[in-house]
Scaffold this motif. Sequence first.
Motif, PDB file in Angstrom:
ATOM      1  N   GLY A  13       0.795  -1.144   0.239  1.00  0.00           N
ATOM      2  CA  GLY A  13       0.270  -0.121  -0.368  1.00  0.00           C
ATOM      3  C   GLY A  13       0.805   1.393  -0.477  1.00  0.00           C
ATOM      4  N   LYS A  14       0.652   2.598   0.157  1.00  0.00           N
ATOM      5  CA  LYS A  14       1.219   3.794  -0.018  1.00  0.00           C
ATOM      6  C   LYS A  14       2.097   3.750   1.355  1.00  0.00           C
ATOM      7  CE  LYS A  14      -2.690   6.656  -0.284  1.00  0.00           C
ATOM      8  NZ  LYS A  14      -4.780   5.421  -0.862  1.00  0.00           N
ATOM      9  N   ALA A  15       1.746   3.034   2.943  1.00  0.00           N
ATOM     10  CA  ALA A  15       2.481   3.482   4.001  1.00  0.00           C
ATOM     11  C   ALA A  15       3.280   1.471   3.882  1.00  0.00           C
ATOM     12  CB  ALA A  15       1.144   4.176   4.513  1.00  0.00           C
ATOM     13  N   ALA A  35       5.403   9.155   2.351  1.00  0.00           N
ATOM     14  CA  ALA A  35       4.086   9.500   3.047  1.00  0.00           C
ATOM     15  C   ALA A  35       3.676  10.487   1.987  1.00  0.00           C
ATOM     16  CB  ALA A  35       4.150  10.995   4.093  1.00  0.00           C
ATOM     17  N   THR A  36       1.877  10.271   1.581  1.00  0.00           N
ATOM     18  CA  THR A  36       1.203  10.223   0.767  1.00  0.00           C
ATOM     19  C   THR A  36      -0.430  11.285   1.496  1.00  0.00           C
ATOM     20  OG1 THR A  36      -0.330   8.818   0.988  1.00  0.00           O
ATOM     21  CG2 THR A  36       1.526   8.897  -0.440  1.00  0.00           C
ATOM     22  N   ALA A  37      -0.005  11.804   0.708  1.00  0.00           N
ATOM     23  CA  ALA A  37      -1.735  13.026   0.837  1.00  0.00           C
ATOM     24  C   ALA A  37      -2.394  12.975  -0.874  1.00  0.00           C
ATOM     25  CB  ALA A  37      -1.393  14.253   1.204  1.00  0.00           C
ATOM     26  N   PHE A  38      -3.423  13.348  -0.153  1.00  0.00           N
ATOM     27  CA  PHE A  38      -4.719  13.766  -0.670  1.00  0.00           C
ATOM     28  C   PHE A  38      -4.767  13.022  -2.230  1.00  0.00           C
ATOM     29  CE2 PHE A  38      -2.771  17.941   0.197  1.00  0.00           C
ATOM     30  CZ  PHE A  38      -3.876  17.932   1.135  1.00  0.00           C
ATOM     31  N   ASN A  39      -4.645  11.802  -2.016  1.00  0.00           N
ATOM     32  CA  ASN A  39      -4.610   9.929  -3.217  1.00  0.00           C
ATOM     33  C   ASN A  39      -3.376  10.365  -3.061  1.00  0.00           C
ATOM     34  OD1 ASN A  39      -5.540   7.939  -3.727  1.00  0.00           O
ATOM     35  ND2 ASN A  39      -7.025   8.241  -5.264  1.00  0.00           N
ATOM     36  N   ALA A  40      -2.566  10.434  -2.870  1.00  0.00           N
ATOM     37  CA  ALA A  40      -0.860  10.021  -3.603  1.00  0.00           C
ATOM     38  C   ALA A  40      -0.391  11.310  -4.330  1.00  0.00           C
ATOM     39  CB  ALA A  40      -0.912   8.535  -4.444  1.00  0.00           C
ATOM     40  N   LEU A  41      -1.598  12.258  -4.603  1.00  0.00           N
ATOM     41  CA  LEU A  41      -0.947  13.297  -5.486  1.00  0.00           C
ATOM     42  C   LEU A  41       0.275  13.935  -4.873  1.00  0.00           C
ATOM     43  CD1 LEU A  41      -4.481  15.230  -6.809  1.00  0.00           C
ATOM     44  CD2 LEU A  41      -2.124  14.067  -8.026  1.00  0.00           C
ATOM     45  N   ASP A 222      -0.624  15.868  13.474  1.00  0.00           N
ATOM     46  CA  ASP A 222      -0.247  14.476  12.936  1.00  0.00           C
ATOM     47  C   ASP A 222      -0.940  14.611  11.258  1.00  0.00           C
ATOM     48  OD1 ASP A 222      -3.212  15.916  11.632  1.00  0.00           O
ATOM     49  OD2 ASP A 222      -3.835  15.552  13.690  1.00  0.00           O
ATOM     50  N   LYS A 223      -1.113  14.411  10.559  1.00  0.00           N
ATOM     51  CA  LYS A 223      -0.691  13.793   8.917  1.00  0.00           C
ATOM     52  C   LYS A 223      -1.271  15.475   8.014  1.00  0.00           C
ATOM     53  CE  LYS A 223      -1.472  11.098   5.265  1.00  0.00           C
ATOM     54  NZ  LYS A 223      -1.809   9.964   4.368  1.00  0.00           N
ATOM     55  N   ASP A 224      -2.054  15.939   9.054  1.00  0.00           N
ATOM     56  CA  ASP A 224      -2.121  17.788   8.647  1.00  0.00           C
ATOM     57  C   ASP A 224      -1.442  18.555   8.532  1.00  0.00           C
ATOM     58  OD1 ASP A 224      -5.641  17.782   8.121  1.00  0.00           O
ATOM     59  OD2 ASP A 224      -5.624  18.030   9.439  1.00  0.00           O
ATOM     60  N   PHE A 226       1.649  17.522   7.640  1.00  0.00           N
ATOM     61  CA  PHE A 226       2.604  17.003   6.092  1.00  0.00           C
ATOM     62  C   PHE A 226       1.299  18.071   5.074  1.00  0.00           C
ATOM     63  CE2 PHE A 226       2.162  13.805   2.189  1.00  0.00           C
ATOM     64  CZ  PHE A 226       3.200  14.563   2.248  1.00  0.00           C
ATOM     65  N   ARG A 227      -0.653  17.240   5.452  1.00  0.00           N
ATOM     66  CA  ARG A 227      -1.104  18.265   4.130  1.00  0.00           C
ATOM     67  C   ARG A 227      -0.735  19.626   4.232  1.00  0.00           C
ATOM     68  NH1 ARG A 227      -4.492  14.214   7.363  1.00  0.00           N
ATOM     69  NH2 ARG A 227      -4.418  12.181   6.009  1.00  0.00           N
ATOM     70  N   GLN A 228      -0.925  20.381   5.070  1.00  0.00           N
ATOM     71  CA  GLN A 228      -0.967  21.142   5.310  1.00  0.00           C
ATOM     72  C   GLN A 228       0.497  22.559   4.942  1.00  0.00           C
ATOM     73  OE1 GLN A 228      -3.630  22.976   7.945  1.00  0.00           O
ATOM     74  NE2 GLN A 228      -4.710  21.236   8.131  1.00  0.00           N
TER      75      GLN A 228
HETATM   76  N1  ASP Z   1      -4.345   8.318   3.097  1.00  0.00           N
HETATM   77  C1  ASP Z   1      -4.711   9.240   1.258  1.00  0.00           C
HETATM   78  C2  ASP Z   1      -3.383   9.373   0.380  1.00  0.00           C
HETATM   79  O1  ASP Z   1      -2.641   8.859   0.857  1.00  0.00           O
HETATM   80  C3  ASP Z   1      -5.519  10.561   1.761  1.00  0.00           C
HETATM   81  C4  ASP Z   1      -4.931  11.124   2.629  1.00  0.00           C
HETATM   82  O2  ASP Z   1      -4.941  10.592   4.422  1.00  0.00           O
HETATM   83  O3  ASP Z   1      -4.639  12.823   3.432  1.00  0.00           O
HETATM   84  O4  ASP Z   1      -3.113   9.748  -0.724  1.00  0.00           O
END
Ligand code: ASP
Length: 255
Positions: A13-15, A35-41, A222-224, A226-228
């Motif tokens: 998987g992604k992680a 680390a991935t976010a936004f469906n691995a974008l 948390d992962k926010d 990374f997302r932000q």
């Molecule tokens: N887990 C998802 C991803 O890897 C989305 C996310 O966590 O934001 O893209």
Amino acid sequence: MTAYSLGKLLYEGKAKRVHATDQPDLVAVEYKDDATAFNALKKAQLAGKGRLNCQISALLFEALAQAGIPTHYLGLGQGNHAGNWMLARPVRVIPVEVVIRNVAAGSLCKQLPVEPGTPLDPPLLDLYYKDDAYGDPLLTDARLQRLGLVTPDQRRQLEQQARAVNGVLVSLFDSVDLRLVDFKIELGLAADQQMVVADEISPDTCRLWDGAAGDSQDRILDKDRFRQDLGGVVEAYGEVLKRLQGVCPEPRVYG
Ligand code: ASP
Ligand code: TMP
């Protein structure tokens, strides 16, 4: 030396990677630094993240087991598998992501007129279809039925189990001054058809706010981060682990 030898790669998987072992009732789960976010974008390598998520997940799975909630966890890896490996029961993962929200944040506030930070009582339970190709869409009852992913009985059990997990995790995190805003879990069916908590529970899959940090973005652990693009992702995960280690017994080591 390990009490098992690795077999073929069953799933990547992604992680995480899930490997078969020489024992049919045992799989080895390797947590990656990806680390991935936004469906691995959005993608990055964060050195040390795999170990932190593995150790945090182990502590949380132990806490669930202690409370009588079955999980796939069997113990941490040792030897050359110490750090970012855990051993688990093989399960058939139900392709439904169960999200529980105690406080409004994330997609809820993008999709509905709910102010971020609003307490949600009772907690909101959302089900998503786990399939990256479709972007993990929100499920309705009718869609869940149409896809036939779970029987009505399993559906009830899945919700019951997720709410029980929430109860345990909210109090545990509360005891270390962390607010469990929301989280996602996955459930799986073991060989004997028992429904168990599978996958991982970590700052990748939870929102955790530091109770001592006021309303600023410093509270995000948390992962926010990374997302932000807030930086300090691994440091934040390290803080979560440190606090949990302060109140939890050492997790089992397998073998
Ligand atoms: N887990 C998802 C991803 O890897 C989305 C996310 O966590 O934001 O893209
Ligand atoms: P959301 O606000 O983006 O719907 O996320 C709710 C919770 O679920 C949050 O704690 C992050 C977690 N989550 C995952 O673990 N994996 C995912 O793919 C997504 C979208 C969310």
